[in-house]
Scaffold this motif. Sequence first.
Motif, PDB file in Angstrom:
ATOM      1  N   MET A   1      -6.205   0.745  13.997  1.00  9.51           N
ATOM      2  CA  MET A   1      -5.272   0.909  12.862  1.00  9.51           C
ATOM      3  C   MET A   1      -3.924   0.321  13.224  1.00  9.51           C
ATOM      4  N   GLN A   4       2.289   2.239  11.392  1.00  8.88           N
ATOM      5  CA  GLN A   4       2.788   2.669  10.078  1.00  8.88           C
ATOM      6  C   GLN A   4       3.739   1.610   9.511  1.00  8.88           C
ATOM      7  N   CYS A  51       6.454  -0.310   1.990  1.00  9.66           N
ATOM      8  CA  CYS A  51       6.472   0.362   0.697  1.00  9.66           C
ATOM      9  C   CYS A  51       7.911   0.414   0.199  1.00  9.66           C
ATOM     10  N   GLU A 114       3.166  12.508  -0.054  1.00 11.14           N
ATOM     11  CA  GLU A 114       1.859  12.153  -0.624  1.00 11.14           C
ATOM     12  C   GLU A 114       1.912  10.773  -1.271  1.00 11.14           C
ATOM     13  N   HIS A 117       1.956   8.118   1.345  1.00  7.81           N
ATOM     14  CA  HIS A 117       0.663   7.881   1.987  1.00  7.81           C
ATOM     15  C   HIS A 117      -0.255   7.088   1.077  1.00  7.81           C
ATOM     16  N   ALA A 118      -0.200   7.426  -0.205  1.00  6.58           N
ATOM     17  CA  ALA A 118      -1.005   6.653  -1.167  1.00  6.58           C
ATOM     18  C   ALA A 118      -0.555   5.195  -1.157  1.00  6.58           C
ATOM     19  N   PHE A 120       0.883   3.607   1.283  1.00 11.82           N
ATOM     20  CA  PHE A 120       0.458   2.964   2.536  1.00 11.82           C
ATOM     21  C   PHE A 120      -0.995   2.550   2.444  1.00 11.82           C
ATOM     22  N   ARG A 121      -1.806   3.448   1.859  1.00 14.31           N
ATOM     23  CA  ARG A 121      -3.227   3.111   1.723  1.00 14.31           C
ATOM     24  C   ARG A 121      -3.383   1.871   0.839  1.00 14.31           C
ATOM     25  N   ALA A 122      -2.617   1.877  -0.224  1.00 10.38           N
ATOM     26  CA  ALA A 122      -2.691   0.718  -1.130  1.00 10.38           C
ATOM     27  C   ALA A 122      -2.302  -0.558  -0.395  1.00 10.38           C
ATOM     28  N   GLN A 124      -2.472  -1.040   2.825  1.00 11.01           N
ATOM     29  CA  GLN A 124      -3.517  -1.323   3.802  1.00 11.01           C
ATOM     30  C   GLN A 124      -4.695  -2.040   3.140  1.00 11.01           C
ATOM     31  N   SER A 125      -5.145  -1.463   2.027  1.00 15.52           N
ATOM     32  CA  SER A 125      -6.333  -2.052   1.395  1.00 15.52           C
ATOM     33  C   SER A 125      -5.992  -3.434   0.853  1.00 15.52           C
ATOM     34  N   GLU A 128      -6.263  -5.609   3.773  1.00 10.50           N
ATOM     35  CA  GLU A 128      -7.663  -5.858   4.159  1.00 10.50           C
ATOM     36  C   GLU A 128      -8.330  -6.809   3.179  1.00 10.50           C
TER      37      GLU A 128
END
Lengths: 204, 539
Positions: A1, A4, A51, A114, A117-118, A120-122, A124-125, A128
């Motif tokens: 990973m 951050q 972000c 929250e 984190h959402a 960050f996931r966005a 990240q994806s 990817e």
Amino acid sequence: MSPQPPVYLVDDDEAVRDALSLLLRTYGIEVESFAEPCAFLTGLDRRKPGCILLDLRMPAISGLQMQERLLARGCNWPVILVTGHGDVHACRRAFKAGAVDFLTKPVDEQALIEALHAAFRALQSSRERAEAQALLARLTEREREVLDMISRGWSTKEIAGALGISPRTVDTHRANLAEKLGTTSVAEFVRLALARDERGGTAP
Amino acid sequence: MIVPSRPARTTLALVLAWVVLVAAFTALSVRSAVDRAAVEVDAMGRSLHRLVSQRAAQHDAHLTSLSALALATRPPPLHEIDQVAATILRFYPRITAVDLLSLPGGAGAPDAPAVLTSTRSPTGNAVDPIATATAIAGTAPGATTLIATDAPVGRYRLAKKLPDSEGRLALVLEIDAQQLFDGEERPVWAALTLSTGDRTIVALPATAGLGPAAPSWLPRPHFEKALGSPNQPLLLRLERPLALADLVAPGPFATFAFASAAIIVLAGLLMRQRHMAKRARLAAAEAQQRARIREHEARLAHASRVNAMGEMASGIAHELTQPLTALLSQSQAALRLAAADAAVPSAVAEVLAANVRQAKRAADILTRLRAYVSRTPPRPAVCDLNALVGDVAALARIDLERRSIILDLPAGAPAPLAWVDPVQMEQVVHNLVRNAADAVETRPMGDRRVVVKTEVRGGETRITVADTGCGIAEDVLPRLFEPFFSTKADGMGLGLPLCQSLVERFGGHIVAANRPEGGAQFTVVLPLASGERRAEAAE
């Protein structure tokens, strides 16, 4: 990973900037704050993907306008809009422009974390996806067809039948795929194939 | 110079029209009366001329037969001549005397002319032989001469030198010219004259049809012709003296004058009524327009109050929210730091937790405040910004004119359509125009100008409000849209923030700038109404 990603905080109120920076740093999140959108936009190309935490209402350029400028410059980093008043219209417009969340001031710690984190996931994806795109771009047309069929769960024999080629050739394609995509795992193949579909299924 | 009032002018015009009408009628009537009289005089003149000419010719015939008789014997048969003359006098009463003269110069004739024989009716006069001889002295034998000079009034003499060679003789008839015109044949309305050369023998005035005389400059219908007898160079003249009553018949004249006056008065009344009706209509339209503007003003003022209240609450909330955000976040950060550090006493953590609770409570209060003064939801529709600007201009114009401010509305884009609440957007434009007006008020007269213009550019519509004021100070420019910030002594600092939040509701924004040529300019940028929105609005 990967480590951050940073948070870019844009707010014209110094006290708010300081407080939110402090709070986020207690979570170990890297924060860089800006008093006005222009300062952030100026060095945009040099910055690490992160972000953006954006105050909706600022002098000179409003949060919504800044969001539009980001899109215009091809920057699709996740944006969280923060506003003093829950303006339904602005909220809808922000989401249409691709904001991941819309928070009301004063920002609650829980909701903020929250949302981040959402985001960050966005991020990240999307990163990817970008990598998958880059990998898929190296495949030949035939290899892409084979990858498609693999991700649908077809066996080598079935693929050979469908394409009118020998199973041996299919195996050669599979070997090439494994080499180009850097994995032999079928699950990973499927993930990559899906990543392409997420981009609207357009062939590069 | 005194300019008569409109009704007085109208009355004057109507009276003039009447006078012209009556004058035209009079002229026509006179013209036709004169023409008629001329025809009448001409006809009468011709028949009278024929009659009188015939009578005059009879004198020639008498002279001829008498002369034949006088020349039948030598010396002339005086007795027979007297007898014939007496017969002629009896049958032709207008012939009042017949004389036979001897003229000097002939062989055996006396030296002085003398009357050889004379037959006279009771009214006949004795002839003067010397004067007659003188009058015919130069004439050839056989010639007839008309002598008017020594004849009594109303008479003339016809002298015929007899065509003899030795003793010279002349026959003389005395004729009462008046009797050439028989009483019954003579028209009573005509003046008759019979003249020879410039001597009038008979002048008979008209005896009927006289009233007030017509003006002398009018043409007098007359008939004039010499009699047919070459020996009697008599000019017959028949003249019709015109009376006013002949020219303009009083009855029809009065009827026409009255009728035309009635028509003119009627027309005047009609015009007046129409004028009044028009005035009333204009007044009604004006009142309606005023009422419309008042209603519009009231609606705008109400919307303004409602929105200002919302904006105030929103402004307060926004201002308080910022420090509250800082407070909450700082406390939460501190709480986390305290939890990570065992050295911090638990009492401190409790205090921080209490801070967090109170900050959240304050935030709730603000949320409730905002909800309480929640604004009336906007009612957006597809709006033509040109029409909207026009409405605002109509509202503001009276006030601006009073302050000598020129409001310019140059032709803008053809159809700047935007998806907005018309009342709220009017409020925005109204506020901007009012601000611009305040900005130019200190300028000298003639330099107070506010320009409002619409544009369409790249999917956006714009309303630009520019002024010729002093512009916006550099340090004020970034704070212009901050709530409660105002450079006006009595300003609340809510106008521009309100405009901004209203415009933002419809996906637009406001840009403030100084114009290079001086003065400030506010641009409201709104997304152009999309096709689907237009269709929606059309449903």
